[in-house]
Scaffold this motif. Structure first.
Motif, PDB file in Angstrom:
ATOM      1  N   SER A   1      12.207  15.584   5.141  1.00 29.28           N
ATOM      2  CA  SER A   1      11.869  16.269   3.893  1.00 29.28           C
ATOM      3  C   SER A   1      11.896  15.317   2.704  1.00 29.28           C
ATOM      4  CB  SER A   1      12.852  17.427   3.660  1.00 29.28           C
ATOM      5  OG  SER A   1      12.492  18.166   2.529  1.00 29.28           O
ATOM      6  N   GLU A   2      12.861  14.402   2.685  1.00 26.70           N
ATOM      7  CA  GLU A   2      12.995  13.486   1.548  1.00 26.70           C
ATOM      8  C   GLU A   2      11.959  12.362   1.560  1.00 26.70           C
ATOM      9  OE1 GLU A   2      17.036  12.169   1.515  1.00 26.70           O
ATOM     10  OE2 GLU A   2      17.757  13.976   0.489  1.00 26.70           O
ATOM     11  N   THR A   3      11.192  12.240   2.642  1.00 22.92           N
ATOM     12  CA  THR A   3      10.141  11.233   2.700  1.00 22.92           C
ATOM     13  C   THR A   3       8.876  11.695   1.986  1.00 22.92           C
ATOM     14  OG1 THR A   3      11.004  10.433   4.816  1.00 22.92           O
ATOM     15  CG2 THR A   3       8.792   9.749   4.261  1.00 22.92           C
ATOM     16  N   PHE A   4       8.693  13.003   1.830  1.00 25.48           N
ATOM     17  CA  PHE A   4       7.520  13.542   1.147  1.00 25.48           C
ATOM     18  C   PHE A   4       7.594  13.249  -0.354  1.00 25.48           C
ATOM     19  CE2 PHE A   4       7.503  16.119   4.957  1.00 25.48           C
ATOM     20  CZ  PHE A   4       6.171  16.397   5.196  1.00 25.48           C
ATOM     21  N   GLN A   5       6.477  12.856  -0.929  1.00 26.52           N
ATOM     22  CA  GLN A   5       6.373  12.839  -2.388  1.00 26.52           C
ATOM     23  C   GLN A   5       6.136  14.264  -2.871  1.00 26.52           C
ATOM     24  OE1 GLN A   5       3.872  10.247  -4.674  1.00 26.52           O
ATOM     25  NE2 GLN A   5       3.995   8.592  -3.170  1.00 26.52           N
ATOM     26  N   VAL A   6       6.629  14.567  -4.062  1.00 26.01           N
ATOM     27  CA  VAL A   6       6.403  15.888  -4.645  1.00 26.01           C
ATOM     28  C   VAL A   6       5.851  15.739  -6.057  1.00 26.01           C
ATOM     29  CG1 VAL A   6       8.175  17.042  -3.256  1.00 26.01           C
ATOM     30  CG2 VAL A   6       8.796  16.030  -5.458  1.00 26.01           C
ATOM     31  N   ASN A   7       5.159  16.779  -6.523  1.00 28.31           N
ATOM     32  CA  ASN A   7       4.615  16.756  -7.878  1.00 28.31           C
ATOM     33  C   ASN A   7       5.653  17.298  -8.869  1.00 28.31           C
ATOM     34  OD1 ASN A   7       4.564  19.559  -7.596  1.00 28.31           O
ATOM     35  ND2 ASN A   7       2.378  19.603  -7.077  1.00 28.31           N
ATOM     36  N   GLN A   8       5.245  17.512 -10.088  1.00 28.83           N
ATOM     37  CA  GLN A   8       6.179  17.979 -11.118  1.00 28.83           C
ATOM     38  C   GLN A   8       6.729  19.367 -10.823  1.00 28.83           C
ATOM     39  OE1 GLN A   8       3.947  17.587 -14.773  1.00 28.83           O
ATOM     40  NE2 GLN A   8       4.529  15.433 -15.032  1.00 28.83           N
TER      41      GLN A   8
ATOM     42  N   ASN B   1       0.818  -1.209   0.000  1.00 33.15           N
ATOM     43  CA  ASN B   1       0.000   0.000   0.000  1.00 33.15           C
ATOM     44  C   ASN B   1       0.851   1.257   0.000  1.00 33.15           C
ATOM     45  OD1 ASN B   1      -2.404  -1.436   0.085  1.00 33.15           O
ATOM     46  ND2 ASN B   1      -2.454  -1.480   2.315  1.00 33.15           N
ATOM     47  N   PRO B   2       0.350   2.335  -0.578  1.00 31.62           N
ATOM     48  CA  PRO B   2       1.052   3.620  -0.511  1.00 31.62           C
ATOM     49  C   PRO B   2       1.033   4.170   0.914  1.00 31.62           C
ATOM     50  CG  PRO B   2      -1.104   3.898  -1.512  1.00 31.62           C
ATOM     51  CD  PRO B   2      -0.896   2.416  -1.360  1.00 31.62           C
ATOM     52  N   THR B   3       1.846   5.169   1.156  1.00 28.59           N
ATOM     53  CA  THR B   3       1.992   5.708   2.506  1.00 28.59           C
ATOM     54  C   THR B   3       1.769   7.219   2.539  1.00 28.59           C
ATOM     55  OG1 THR B   3       4.389   5.868   2.146  1.00 28.59           O
ATOM     56  CG2 THR B   3       3.569   3.899   3.285  1.00 28.59           C
ATOM     57  N   LEU B   4       1.555   7.712   3.752  1.00 25.24           N
ATOM     58  CA  LEU B   4       1.326   9.135   3.988  1.00 25.24           C
ATOM     59  C   LEU B   4       2.198   9.626   5.132  1.00 25.24           C
ATOM     60  CD1 LEU B   4      -2.602   9.257   3.982  1.00 25.24           C
ATOM     61  CD2 LEU B   4      -1.084   9.773   2.058  1.00 25.24           C
ATOM     62  N   ILE B   5       2.419  10.937   5.147  1.00 30.16           N
ATOM     63  CA  ILE B   5       2.991  11.601   6.318  1.00 30.16           C
ATOM     64  C   ILE B   5       1.898  12.456   6.938  1.00 30.16           C
ATOM     65  CG2 ILE B   5       4.583  13.366   7.125  1.00 30.16           C
ATOM     66  CD1 ILE B   5       6.629  12.455   5.247  1.00 30.16           C
ATOM     67  N   GLU B   6       1.672  12.254   8.233  1.00 27.97           N
ATOM     68  CA  GLU B   6       0.738  13.105   8.970  1.00 27.97           C
ATOM     69  C   GLU B   6       1.542  14.221   9.645  1.00 27.97           C
ATOM     70  OE1 GLU B   6      -2.459  13.062  12.670  1.00 27.97           O
ATOM     71  OE2 GLU B   6      -1.173  11.328  12.308  1.00 27.97           O
TER      72      GLU B   6
ATOM     73  N   LYS C   1       1.194  12.889   0.727  1.00 26.23           N
ATOM     74  CA  LYS C   1       1.694  11.690   0.066  1.00 26.23           C
ATOM     75  C   LYS C   1       3.164  11.477   0.447  1.00 26.23           C
ATOM     76  CE  LYS C   1      -1.591  10.138  -2.804  1.00 26.23           C
ATOM     77  NZ  LYS C   1      -2.018   8.716  -2.886  1.00 26.23           N
ATOM     78  N   ALA C   2       3.501  10.221   0.714  1.00 22.24           N
ATOM     79  CA  ALA C   2       4.867   9.915   1.143  1.00 22.24           C
ATOM     80  C   ALA C   2       5.491   8.859   0.240  1.00 22.24           C
ATOM     81  CB  ALA C   2       4.859   9.419   2.581  1.00 22.24           C
ATOM     82  N   LYS C   3       6.803   8.758   0.329  1.00 22.30           N
ATOM     83  CA  LYS C   3       7.540   7.722  -0.386  1.00 22.30           C
ATOM     84  C   LYS C   3       7.571   6.454   0.458  1.00 22.30           C
ATOM     85  CE  LYS C   3      10.656  11.111  -2.512  1.00 22.30           C
ATOM     86  NZ  LYS C   3      12.055  11.599  -2.560  1.00 22.30           N
ATOM     87  N   GLY C   4       7.720   5.327  -0.233  1.00 17.22           N
ATOM     88  CA  GLY C   4       7.880   4.059   0.469  1.00 17.22           C
ATOM     89  C   GLY C   4       6.582   3.310   0.657  1.00 17.22           C
ATOM     90  N   SER C   5       6.704   2.008   0.906  1.00 16.73           N
ATOM     91  CA  SER C   5       5.560   1.134   1.156  1.00 16.73           C
ATOM     92  C   SER C   5       5.639   0.578   2.569  1.00 16.73           C
ATOM     93  CB  SER C   5       5.536  -0.028   0.159  1.00 16.73           C
ATOM     94  OG  SER C   5       5.366   0.451  -1.154  1.00 16.73           O
ATOM     95  N   TYR C   6       4.491   0.425   3.166  1.00 19.84           N
ATOM     96  CA  TYR C   6       4.399  -0.148   4.508  1.00 19.84           C
ATOM     97  C   TYR C   6       4.552  -1.664   4.416  1.00 19.84           C
ATOM     98  CZ  TYR C   6       2.874   0.332   9.387  1.00 19.84           C
ATOM     99  OH  TYR C   6       2.817   0.381  10.762  1.00 19.84           O
ATOM    100  N   SER C   7       5.230  -2.266   5.370  1.00 22.53           N
ATOM    101  CA  SER C   7       5.432  -3.714   5.354  1.00 22.53           C
ATOM    102  C   SER C   7       5.803  -4.175   6.757  1.00 22.53           C
ATOM    103  CB  SER C   7       6.567  -4.077   4.375  1.00 22.53           C
ATOM    104  OG  SER C   7       7.825  -3.760   4.940  1.00 22.53           O
ATOM    105  N   PRO C   8       5.868  -5.484   6.986  1.00 29.32           N
ATOM    106  CA  PRO C   8       6.292  -5.962   8.305  1.00 29.32           C
ATOM    107  C   PRO C   8       7.700  -5.510   8.683  1.00 29.32           C
ATOM    108  CG  PRO C   8       5.237  -7.735   7.092  1.00 29.32           C
ATOM    109  CD  PRO C   8       5.427  -6.609   6.122  1.00 29.32           C
ATOM    110  N   LEU C   9       8.520  -5.154   7.692  1.00 31.26           N
ATOM    111  CA  LEU C   9       9.888  -4.707   7.981  1.00 31.26           C
ATOM    112  C   LEU C   9      10.024  -3.193   8.003  1.00 31.26           C
ATOM    113  CD1 LEU C   9      11.950  -7.271   5.867  1.00 31.26           C
ATOM    114  CD2 LEU C   9      11.441  -7.322   8.315  1.00 31.26           C
TER     115      LEU C   9
END
Length: 214
Positions: free
Chosen positions: A146-153, A112-117, A172-180
């Protein structure tokens, strides 16, 4: 009967796998990295937990200029809290009363995609755990967030339009959630990459909190 035995066998294996995962997670959380004393730790950031989910709090005056400007903080926003997690979980469980097992299962086992709150606070809260940092560590922590945030064009952070979190914004954030890679490992990774004392890896909030609680 043959199928019942298979189901029982897979159930037992699954339970043993979960117990092994949890047990190893707890043991590894006691291994400390970046344990050497750091000099000139005259500034502070904070850790907070709701009992499960860790967040990083940075005083506004210690935020990078980019974060300070792009998050559109108000003059009364003196502290800014950052938490990372599964998008589906954030969007469907604004409170623990909304919790359902399928959301937790999806967060751990689906890609799943991820978010920053991001939320702001006027005053420091007693339950926050104080973490001393120096200028270099603080700079690296700002970069990590800062580098965890997704950015648009246009290189702008992508904020979601939603009303479930009236005191927070979801980006919107970078990375996928997982058990690790969970909400707590994200915070721990931020500390590790910034040269701050952290767990080798931690699934639970106490893995990192206990390294700073007095």
């Amino acid at each position: 009967m043959k199928y019942v035995k298979k189901i029982l066998k897979y159930t037992v294996y699954s339970l043993l796998g979960i117990l092994l995962y949890v047990g190893i997670s707890i043991l590894i959380s006691f291994i400390t990295v970046n344990d050497d004393p750091s000099f000139n730790q005259t500034k502070f950031v904070y850790l907070s937990s709701n009992g499960i989910h860790l967040s990083i709090i940075i005083p506004k005056q210690h935020l990078s200029l980019d974060l300070n400007d792009e998050l559109q903080l108000k003059p009364t926003d003196n502290f800014v809290r950052f938490g990372w997690g599964d998008e589906n979980f954030y969007m469907n469980t604004p409170t623990w009363a909304d919790f359902k097992f399928k959301y937790a299962f999806g967060a751990l086992f689906l890609d799943n995609p991820t978010l920053i709150e991001v939320s702001s606070h006027r005053f420091q809260q007693k339950k926050w755990v104080k973490v001393p940092v120096n200028a270099t560590q603080l700079f690296k922590l700002n970069v990590f967030i800062s580098e965890t945030f997704q950015v648009n064009q246009k290189e702008e952070k992508i904020v979601l339009t939603q009303t479930m979190y009236p005191n927070s914004k979801l980006y919107k954030a970078k990375g996928s959630y997982s058990p690790l890679k969970t909400c707590n490992t994200w915070v721990n990774d931020g500390f590790k990459s910034s040269g701050m004392k952290a767990s080798y890896w931690t699934l639970f909030d106490f893995g990192l909190l206990n390294k700073y609680k007095k």
